[in-house]
Design a protein around this motif. Sequence first.
Motif, PDB file in Angstrom:
ATOM      1  N   ALA A   1    -129.670  -8.818 -53.302  1.00  0.00           N
ATOM      2  CA  ALA A   1    -130.447  -7.854 -52.536  1.00  0.00           C
ATOM      3  C   ALA A   1    -131.929  -8.180 -52.616  1.00  0.00           C
ATOM      4  O   ALA A   1    -132.329  -9.273 -53.028  1.00  0.00           O
ATOM      5  N   TYR A   2    -132.763  -7.218 -52.229  1.00  0.00           N
ATOM      6  CA  TYR A   2    -134.219  -7.382 -52.255  1.00  0.00           C
ATOM      7  C   TYR A   2    -134.675  -7.752 -53.668  1.00  0.00           C
ATOM      8  O   TYR A   2    -134.300  -7.112 -54.641  1.00  0.00           O
TER       9      TYR A   2
ATOM     10  N   VAL B   1    -128.748 -15.321 -48.026  1.00  0.00           N
ATOM     11  CA  VAL B   1    -128.716 -14.894 -46.634  1.00  0.00           C
ATOM     12  C   VAL B   1    -129.440 -13.561 -46.502  1.00  0.00           C
ATOM     13  O   VAL B   1    -129.391 -12.718 -47.396  1.00  0.00           O
ATOM     14  N   GLU B   2    -130.128 -13.389 -45.384  1.00  0.00           N
ATOM     15  CA  GLU B   2    -130.784 -12.121 -45.099  1.00  0.00           C
ATOM     16  C   GLU B   2    -129.729 -11.075 -44.729  1.00  0.00           C
ATOM     17  O   GLU B   2    -128.639 -11.423 -44.243  1.00  0.00           O
ATOM     18  N   PRO B   3    -130.027  -9.775 -44.936  1.00  0.00           N
ATOM     19  CA  PRO B   3    -129.066  -8.741 -44.539  1.00  0.00           C
ATOM     20  C   PRO B   3    -128.693  -8.809 -43.058  1.00  0.00           C
ATOM     21  O   PRO B   3    -127.610  -8.391 -42.667  1.00  0.00           O
ATOM     22  N   THR B   4    -129.609  -9.347 -42.227  1.00  0.00           N
ATOM     23  CA  THR B   4    -129.362  -9.418 -40.784  1.00  0.00           C
ATOM     24  C   THR B   4    -128.774 -10.761 -40.359  1.00  0.00           C
ATOM     25  O   THR B   4    -128.643 -11.020 -39.162  1.00  0.00           O
ATOM     26  N   PHE B   5    -128.394 -11.616 -41.303  1.00  0.00           N
ATOM     27  CA  PHE B   5    -127.971 -12.975 -40.972  1.00  0.00           C
ATOM     28  C   PHE B   5    -126.780 -12.994 -40.017  1.00  0.00           C
ATOM     29  O   PHE B   5    -126.718 -13.806 -39.088  1.00  0.00           O
ATOM     30  N   PHE B   6    -125.822 -12.114 -40.236  1.00  0.00           N
ATOM     31  CA  PHE B   6    -124.610 -12.121 -39.416  1.00  0.00           C
ATOM     32  C   PHE B   6    -124.700 -11.189 -38.209  1.00  0.00           C
ATOM     33  O   PHE B   6    -123.706 -10.983 -37.509  1.00  0.00           O
ATOM     34  N   HIS B   7    -125.874 -10.626 -37.934  1.00  0.00           N
ATOM     35  CA  HIS B   7    -126.014  -9.709 -36.808  1.00  0.00           C
ATOM     36  C   HIS B   7    -125.822 -10.390 -35.463  1.00  0.00           C
ATOM     37  O   HIS B   7    -125.501  -9.737 -34.473  1.00  0.00           O
TER      38      HIS B   7
END
Length: 349
Positions: A142-143, A230-236
């Motif tokens: 996480a962050y 990976v960023e939280p938005t990677f799979f968006h």
Amino acid sequence: MNFTGAFLKASSRSLFSGIFLIFFFLNVSCCAHELSDQQIAAIDAHTLAAPPEVEVDRQLLVAYLTQGLNTDAEKARAIYRWITDRIVYDADAFLSGRVEDMSVEDVMKKRKSVCFGFSSLFEKMAKDANLEVKSISGYAKAYGTSQGQHFDKPNHAWNAIRINENWYLVDSTWGAGYIKDGKFKKELSEAFFLTPPEQFVFSHFPVDEQWQLQRTSHLSQREFESLPQVEPTFFHSNISPIEAWEATRSPEFSGSFVHTFELPYHLVSIQKAPVMYRLKLNRMYTFKINATIFEKMALVQADHWQEMEKDGDFFTFNYNSELQGQMLVVGKKFDSDQYTAILAYELSP
């Protein structure tokens, strides 16, 4: 966007050839819950219209949320959507290290909590709806965490829920938003609702290995820690987790995935694009992106713009460059003169 700066050590790369085989033959389904977009829209509209008088009592609220819903997936969606909308992550408590134990009743009343409050509330509400659910404790990238970092104690909590005799993973905390620059950014993420396990394990690792939910060999904690950040938005943008695993197996993998930007979930759908961040000069790369919202798309490197070909809602291009440096994939909306960054790469010899 926060670019990933840390690269894997050479010794870590050897892990990936084995790890990749764990997942390659899995049947990935991003729609395992079998809810259509129309069903989700209807459930969400009803959920977000919950009147204040039913929100003061958990069981009364669950009765309202699940009214008229027939399947476990529909009920899980209603609970997920209410929590991700109504509960705010307590970033101040997390960043200060002063996290207090909060009961489910406190979370309902204060509408604020850290991950353990989110997962406990999801579990209670799901059980109120007669769903089979578990709270899972483990490690999350996480962050504030970095690639290769060792976790000596659990730092996150999420849920597993049983639907149609199969277990799926849910993280309503990350579904509600994410921390950026020390502040919580409230933004719904669909990427953490009934997530495929081969996607979930890039960022979440349970203490009890059975909750990895892979149908083949499980990862060790060391293997998880060595995975690319990976960023939280990677799979968006519909990046394939299977292609991500395949990229880690490549001898050319530098340890970093393509950089993504904070776009709403499925605003664009990447059908074909390199998953690795570092690309080679004088090599052909194919891009195919579906996006109804964009009028134009282009690949930009320095002052060189190359517009992608458009066929209906699909943009395609075969890219081959002799220029070193950063390359962006950008899109222009119909009602805007500005271009929005979608993907970022680095080209080098």
